[in-house]
Design a protein around this motif. Structure first.
Motif, PDB file in Angstrom:
ATOM      1  N   SER A  50       0.950  -0.938   0.032  1.00 16.57           N
ATOM      2  CA  SER A  50      -0.331   0.048  -0.483  1.00 16.57           C
ATOM      3  C   SER A  50       1.000   1.281   0.052  1.00 16.57           C
ATOM      4  N   MET A  93      -5.250   7.487   2.241  1.00 15.45           N
ATOM      5  CA  MET A  93      -4.579   6.104   3.033  1.00 15.45           C
ATOM      6  C   MET A  93      -5.626   6.855   4.250  1.00 15.45           C
ATOM      7  N   ILE A 176      -6.639   3.960   0.890  1.00 16.12           N
ATOM      8  CA  ILE A 176      -5.977   2.277   0.655  1.00 16.12           C
ATOM      9  C   ILE A 176      -6.314   2.743   2.565  1.00 16.12           C
ATOM     10  N   ASP A 178      -5.306   0.757   6.461  1.00 19.75           N
ATOM     11  CA  ASP A 178      -4.792   0.064   6.453  1.00 19.75           C
ATOM     12  C   ASP A 178      -4.792  -0.504   8.224  1.00 19.75           C
TER      13      ASP A 178
END
Lengths: 341, 339, 345
Positions: A50, A93, A176, A178
């Motif tokens: 990522s 992100m 994204i 995480d």
């Protein structure tokens, strides 16, 4: 071409102890409005993937090769400055621990305003209004008051909401996340998962969820990619992975988890050993030292790296066992043990 | 916040009182342990020509025969309310804050100190500006280029900087830049021009002491900043800042440096507080008439009132600097709650 | 169930004072643990579950007497240990051991595995028949580590192996009770299962009693015989595993269970979820009466005024709620009036 496409992505880090092959030949594609779950244990390379897409893998020393195509643009060969312009705007992100991921010395509002104003030429006042709107949209009560709070004045769940508001402030097309809920309490995790599902529908973004928690993946993902030792070992729709898994590592993950939705089994069925070090990835199939079915490959697993091959309709598996054999093992040896007798 | 400040101020007063008791005790006891009597102490005030009788009377009047606690009380009262000194020949009034009279010059200590303060202030603040800018900038660059030639060179110089004593670097710089060499950029030490008289001369006369003093501190600050930056640049929030698409420059300055600044601020407050009490070595090396030089002269001449005065003023600066640092902490780091 | 419990906790309290102002007056207290009672029988596993701030970790530290309770009693094997001095606690330290969450920070990096696992022998001054080294190697083998790794350092081991070292250390003195605080939550999924199985094997082999503190409801269900659910310093429900997971009575337990993500993509649409609003309130200022009423969809006026006692509503099944679910009719706490059943969202 898909909205996001990775082709043979490799990210290697030279270290004093040797070359760390964090990501070693990863390919996948993702469309807008779809969610891909990347599952793996520590050191599987899922987080580096990522960061690599965003161009945030640690600068100078990393060796990156392969191709990353985002909306028709290639990113691996693009200039750093160009990728920086896409970061936060086209791709954003969300991180695991919202307390450490937000700067402790700036208010939540300041941090969202900063994110918005880098990519949008607006006054502070307009940006502030936008920040308040975003906070309201992610379900933070009294956003016009909370916008001036510092991250430590928020609860864990509210912080993660604020983090999501920040990531979505420029309306990214690729998001994204995480381990977005790993640091949160169970009831708060459920709220955040609901929120992410709703927002993805509203924003129609492509979403990548990186996690070690199969439950979280099942809640969010359309497709699932299982990573082991820097490589994809199995890829398929979430039905493929949960109902017709074909890789021994996937079986191991499913057997390792106690589940609330089934009668408790007497014993869990763990995978033996530990995840490999990425410096000394085992020869052949990286999983072979931990694989319960390794001897059924007639030694091939020890010497030969298996190919990632299609088994059926977009379901990919990287294993030396034949398709028939894998299916037989799943049906006769694995599946019955997952459910209590 | 207000209760916190009040509590800290009360503590500051308590601290200063304790410091004054200790210094008073030391300066009262030490000469006596060395064999001084009330008379020999009084003799230093009334002069050598006075008769033994006169000295005895003066000792009485000056209170040298009173118990220690009474003498301290008088000393403390002098600081708060002023005092009268009766030498026999005449009574002199010493207005508050009165730190007593110099043995040597028979002048009150306080106005003397106030004469010296601007010199030390000029020296300390000027040097502080230089060392903070140079030290922090070097530290940041070193951290960003960790392991590079620049980093290794800068850290080598920094190591030399913290290791070399002022009297060495000071004298070397005097030899190289002052005494009639081709590199001459400034006059030899010993002269101080007040800022309000001629700012250019002020700076011209101070530039060498500034650089010498700043070199010592900049070295430490560079090392500290480098360590702090290496730590903060690994924080998650730096990754977040990059993920937002900020330019690297902005990431470093606004997010990284801001995070690394708190420990530097603490050390800075303490260093500056200490220096304001007198940059002893620098002032001696350059013969600058500051508080440090004053203290050295007082010690050499065993002029106890002066030594005590300068000690207390120095203690005041340290305590005060500590308070300011703690308050600033709450401004810099919103997580710190004062209460 | 006629035998004496190994551990009996009655009305246990731990309040951490909060001070303020010029004179540091005590203005309040964090009621980390606020009057909880439970028994642990020999050979059983009690699970303690709850979200952050519910007091489960403090409870563990109280039972091991790493901290002293502000109220209530802890009775271990018939002895009241609630306020015992450190000196008199020494023998207890052999019998009650703790496994910690983080296998990285709880092992001294400068000591070899042999020294770490052997330390309890030295500290307690115990002589073993065949020498400490032999004894340590036997324990290492017991937890599935290679006894030849006696002289290695913690950093040479993976996370799962380190947790085994931590378990080996607790086993050295043949304890009777082991408190495991989040024993697997820092580990990878595949390793979690290894450690869970190990804990179960050791229990049957060594006749151990466990109190397992965890936030992961599925792990707790797998490992526990009985489960206590905590919320803001109180036990809101305690029951045997089957009763608690299949017929939960307290709305909070229901909400917790419903919040756990299920690894079954087919079921994500059909599930009937309860979604709680907001986060857990601060234990510094917990809501009055029933502490869960601020987040409860069933809350009535009585919940804001009267604290519900922890009552036995079914055999071996206690819950503290004015409007319990799944309670057999005619039970002691039958609802005074029919609650509005519709979830708030």
């Amino acid at each position: 071409m898909s909205f996001l496409e990775l082709k043979d992505l490799r990210i290697h880090f030279p270290t004093d102890d040797g070359l760390v092959k964090s990501v070693d030949g990863l390919s996948f594609s993702l469309e807008r409005g779809r969610t891909l779950g990347i599952v793996g244990e520590s050191g599987s390379g899922k987080s580096v993937t990522s960061l690599g897409i965003l161009g945030l893998h640690k600068g100078g020393r990393a060796r990156i090769s392969g191709e990353i195509w985002l909306d028709g643009e290639e990113l691996v060969g693009a200039s750093q400055e160009h990728v920086r312009g896409l970061r936060g705007k086209k791709m954003a992100m969300i991180f695991q621990d919202p307390l450490s991921a937000m700067h402790p010395f700036y208010t939540v509002g300041e941090q969202i305003i900063e994110a918005y104003r880098i990519h949008n030429d607006v006054s502070k006042k307009v940006a502030r209004k936008h920040a308040v709107d975003m906070l309201g949209r992610v379900g933070i009560p009294q956003p016009e008051r909370r916008v001036d709070s510092y991250p430590h004045e928020f609860s864990g769940g509210m912080r993660q909401r604020a983090m999501i508001a920040m990531a979505l402030s420029c309306d990214p097309e690729l998001l994204i996340a995480d381990e977005p809920t790993t640091a949160l309490d169970v009831t708060v995790q459920a709220q955040i998962l609901d929120l992410m599902r709703d927002l993805q529908r509203d924003f129609n973004a492509a979403l990548i969820v990186i996690t070690h928690d199969l439950g979280v993946v099942a809640e969010l993902s359309d497709d699932i990619l299982v990573m082991y030792g820097g490589k994809c070992v199995e890829y398929g729709t979430s039905e493929d992975i949960f109902e017709r898994p074909e890789h021994p590592y996937t079986w191991g993950l499913l057997g390792s988890m106690p589940r609330l939705d089934r009668e408790p089994t007497e014993r869990l069925l763990p995978i033996k050993g530990s995840p490999p070090s990425l410096i000394n990835v085992p020869s052949g199939c990286a999983f072979h030292p931990r694989c319960a079915f390794e001897e059924r490959t007639a030694g091939r697993a020890k010497t030969e790296v298996p190919e990632l091959l299609e088994t059926e309709g977009g379901h990919l598996v990287r294993c030396h066992l034949t398709r028939e054999r894998r299916r037989a093992i799943w049906e006769n040896e694995i599946k019955p043990n997952l459910e209590a007798s | 916040m207000v209760t916190y400040i009040i509590r800290r101020l009360i503590w500051a007063v308590v601290m200063l009182t304790i410091v004054s008791i200790i210094t008073f005790g030391i300066f009262f006891l030490v000469p006596r342990l060395a064999g001084a009597t009330s008379e020999s102490l009084a003799a230093r005030y009334v002069g050598r020509t006075a008769s033994a009788e006169q000295v005895k009377i003066a000792a009485d009047k000056l209170g040298f025969n009173d118990p220690l606690i009474v003498q301290y009380g008088r000393f403390a009262k002098g600081i708060v309310a002023g005092a009268d000194y009766d030498y026999g020949p005449g009574v002199e009034h010493c207005p508050a804050p009165c730190f007593g009279y110099s043995f040597l010059t028979r002048l009150p200590v306080w106005p003397d100190l106030m004469d010296r303060l601007p010199v030390t202030l000029s020296l300390a603040i000027g040097a502080a500006v230089i060392w903070v800018i140079a030290g922090v900038a070097t530290g940041v660059l070193s951290a960003l280029r960790r392991g590079s030639l620049f980093d290794r060179a800068a850290m080598g110089v920094a190591l030399a900087g913290v290791s070399l004593p002022i009297f060495f670097t000071g004298i070397v710089s005097l030899v190289v830049f002052s005494y009639g060499t081709p590199f001459r950029i400034t006059a030899p030490g010993g002269s101080f021009t007040p800022f309000d008289e001629n700012p250019a001369m002020w700076a011209y006369n101070l530039i060498l002491p500034w650089i010498t003093l700043a070199f010592l501190y900049a070295a430490g600050y560079a090392r500290l900043t480098r360590a702090g930056m290496l730590e903060t640049m690994n924080e998650d929030y730096i990754r977040t800042a990059r993920a937002k698409g900020l330019s690297e420059r902005r990431v470093v300055v606004k997010h990284g440096l801001r995070g690394a600044l708190t420990p530097i601020l603490t050390i800075f407050g303490l260093d500056l507080g200490l220096l304001l009490g007198g940059a002893v070595l620098t002032e001696s090396t350059y013969s600058l008439p500051g508080m440090g030089k004053y203290a050295i002269d007082a010690i050499t001449n065993q002029d106890l009132p002066k030594v005590m005065g300068v000690t207390l003023v120095a203690a005041f600066f340290v305590v005060f600097a500590n308070l300011i640092v703690d308050l600033l902490y709450a401004v810099v780091d919103p997580r710190v709650r004062l209460g | 169930m006629n035998e004496e419990p190994l551990l009996s906790v009655q009305g246990l309290e731990k309040h951490f004072p909060v001070t303020k102002g010029l004179l540091k007056r005590q203005v309040g207290a964090v009621r980390a643990v606020d009057g909880i009672s439970f028994d642990v029988m020999k050979g059983e596993t009690l699970g303690l579950v709850g979200e952050s701030g519910c007091g489960k970790t403090t409870t563990g530290r109280l039972i091991t007497r790493l901290i002293e309770p502000t109220g209530g009693t802890i009775v271990f094997e018939g002895n009241d240990i609630s306020h015992m001095s450190q000196g008199r606690l020494r023998p207890l330290r052999r019998d009650v051991q703790m496994i910690f969450q983080d296998p990285y920070s709880s092992l001294n990096p400068r000591h070899t595995v042999g020294a770490i696992v052997g330390a309890p022998f030295r500290i307690q001054g115990i002589k073993t028949e065949q020498g400490t080294k032999k004894a340590v190697q036997e324990i290492l083998e017991l937890v599935g580590l290679n006894p030849e790794h006696y002289n290695r350092y913690p950093h040479e081991f993976s996370g799962g192996q380190r947790q085994r070292i931590g378990i080996a250390r607790t086993l050295a003195l043949k304890p009777k009770l082991i408190i495991a605080d989040e024993p697997v939550s820092a580990l990878d999924v595949s390793i979690q299962a290894q450690v869970v199985n190990l804990l179960e094997d050791l229990q049957s082999e060594l006749d151990l009693t466990y109190v397992v503190i965890a936030h992961d409801l599925s792990v707790v269900r797998h490992i526990s015989d009985r489960v206590a659910v905590m919320y803001l310093g109180k036990i809101v429900e305690i029951a045997d595993r089957k009763g608690l997971y299949e017929a939960p009575m307290h709305p909070y337990t229901n909400a917790l269970l419903s919040a756990v993500p299920i690894p079954d993509p087919k079921r994500r649409k059909e599930r009937d979820r309860i979604r709680l609003q907001g986060d857990v309130p601060s234990p510094l200022n917990p809501p009055p009466a029933c502490r869960f009423h601020t987040r409860c969809w069933k809350a009535q006026d009585i919940c804001r005024q009267v604290e519900p006692p922890l009552l036995t509503l079914a055999p071996g099944h206690q819950a503290a709620c004015h409007f319990p679910e799944n309670a057999p009719s005619g039970s002691a706490a039958a609802a005074p009036q029919e609650p509005a059943a519709a979830p708030a969202d």
